[in-house]
Scaffold this active site. Structure first.
Site, PDB file in Angstrom:
ATOM      1  N   GLY A 128       0.905  -1.293  -0.072  1.00  0.00           N
ATOM      2  CA  GLY A 128      -0.054  -0.172   0.111  1.00  0.00           C
ATOM      3  C   GLY A 128       0.842   1.161  -0.176  1.00  0.00           C
ATOM      4  CG  ASP A 195      -3.592  -8.847  -1.309  1.00  0.00           C
ATOM      5  OD1 ASP A 195      -3.877  -8.454  -2.462  1.00  0.00           O
ATOM      6  OD2 ASP A 195      -3.078  -8.627  -0.273  1.00  0.00           O
ATOM      7  CE  LYS A 199      -0.806  -6.660  -1.251  1.00  0.00           C
ATOM      8  NZ  LYS A 199      -1.642  -6.498  -0.006  1.00  0.00           N
TER       9      LYS A 199
END
Ligand code: HSE
Length: 410
Positions: A128, A195, A199
């Site tokens: 993020g 997810d 990453k």
């Protein structure tokens, strides 16, 4: 400099908001005003300050030569992949926060960007708002990267923190994460580890220079963890965290895995709570470098997207060197079952004697309020395949294996 934004969901609306509310600072730093010329979305947003710039037609962006940078924040592969590819081929730089896109199509899109002398940037796809992509490929560029380990998913970290600190059940904690806007639309992407898997694939590609596809990575989520496991971890002096980890092995292959791990309280990653992410990168000269911050949420993620847009604007006629090779060699990723591990095991109907007959000496764990029939332990270190075979032997003897969690070595 005209830019377009494809997608006006959580991150996309954050990108528009930051560009709208912080234009002076952004212009000062890029030495150029950034103008949102188009926003692509199938919905209408009459209350947006950019209401007159919305379009439902991708061609309004593709064929507009004045748009030199395009932000893709739609998520998913289709139509994001086609749109991004076409933008790069039309000599537009592209910025994305879409980890699924980068993890599955990154090598191809980086090659297309190189061919067209434009940039393809994706800082927001991992961590993020935490700077991690640029630090690894620029600031740590003189190092060989030896390993990367991290808490890469804010939603699962939030859920585990609620389980650990508030004794909250899994379902309630997930509902709260969704309410706060952390979770993916489909919670399976978070709670089943996909997810985090995307990453760690991106980080492995960046660290070691070769694409790793998500299907090559053994991935486990947090859905089978219980408050009992959390409690055993606590009494052992640790916590359970969902970790993505990759290491360069001596033979040139890599190990890579996403799974819950038992971490001692002395491990830095054990202290990362709530929606925060933490990523530990070991460089050959730097040793451990730690990145910490908000790994999810509208404005932290959008700020990383906008920073990439600014970088593209500043380097509009030059290409930043950010690249890795495609790779389809199945032997590049070592079999996780061949790696050596210690496993935390919670059983029903196990006992010290019967477990030690199979495993040799084990570390027996305790927790307050454990029923008589429950027995938990940590195995000695051994190749995971052998540990699994021994668990199978225990089950054949009537012991029920309820949970296994790898003990982390970060
Ligand atoms: N659902 C993701 C997370 C969002 O919780 O980390 C950021 O990728």
């Amino acid at each position: 400099m005209n830019v377009a934004i494809m997608g006006h969901g959580v991150v996309g609306s954050g990108v528009a908001e930051i560009l709208y509310t912080n234009p002076e600072t952004i212009a000062k730093r890029t030495r150029e005003e950034i103008v949102v010329k188009r926003i692509l979305d199938l919905r209408d947003f009459p209350d947006s300050p950019y209401a007159d710039r919305f379009t439902k037609d991708f061609n309004d962006i593709l064929t507009d030569d004045s748009i030199r940078v395009v932000v893709e924040v739609m998520g998913g592969i289709h139509p994001a992949y086609d749109f991004v590819k076409q933008c790069l081929e039309a000599n537009k730089s592209v910025v994305t926060s879409n980890k699924e896109l980068v993890a599955t199509k990154g090598a191809e899109l980086l090659a297309i960007a190189a061919e067209h002398n434009v940039n393809f940037m994706f800082e927001a796809s991992v961590g993020g708002g935490i700077p991690v992509i640029r630090p690894i490929h620029q600031c740590m560029a003189a190092n060989n990267i030896l390993s990367v380990a991290g808490i890469l998913n804010g939603t699962t970290n939030f859920i585990l923190t609620k389980m650990i600190e508030d004794n909250m059940g899994f379902a309630d904690a997930l509902a709260l994460a969704q309410k706060l806007g952390y979770a993916e639309r489909n919670p399976s992407a978070d709670v089943d580890g996909h997810d985090a898997c995307r990453k760690i694939c991106i980080l492995a590609a960046l660290a070691f220079g070769k694409h790793v596809y998500p299907e090559q990575v053994h991935t486990e989520g947090i859905t089978s963890l219980t408050l009992e496991d959390v409690s055993y971890a606590h009494d052992w002096g640790g916590v359970i965290k969902l970790i993505g980890q990759t290491k360069m092995l001596d033979d040139g292959r890599i190990s890579i895995i996403v799974c819950p791990m038992l971490l001692k309280n002395s491990c830095q990653l054990s202290t990362i709570d709530d929606v925060f992410n933490g990523i530990m990168v070991k460089g050959s000269f730097t040793d451990d470098v730690m990145f910490y911050g908000k790994g999810a949420g509208k404005l932290p993620t959008a700020s990383a997207v906008v920073a990439d847009v600014m970088d593209c604007v500043k380097h509009i006629d030059t290409r930043k060197y950010l690249f890795w090779e495609d790779n389809h060699d199945p032997s590049y990723v070592a079999d996780y079952l061949e790696q050596s591990v210690c496993l935390y095991v919670r059983t029903e109907k196990g006992c010290k004697d019967c477990v030690e007959k199979v495993f040799g000496p084990v570390e027996v764990l305790t927790r307050d309020g454990a029923p008589e029939t429950e027995f938990a332990f940590i195995t000695p270190r051994m190749v995971e395949k052998d540990a699994r075979a021994k668990l199978q032997t225990l089950e054949e003897q009537g012991v029920e294996v309820k949970t296994t969690v790898r003990v982390g070595e970060i």
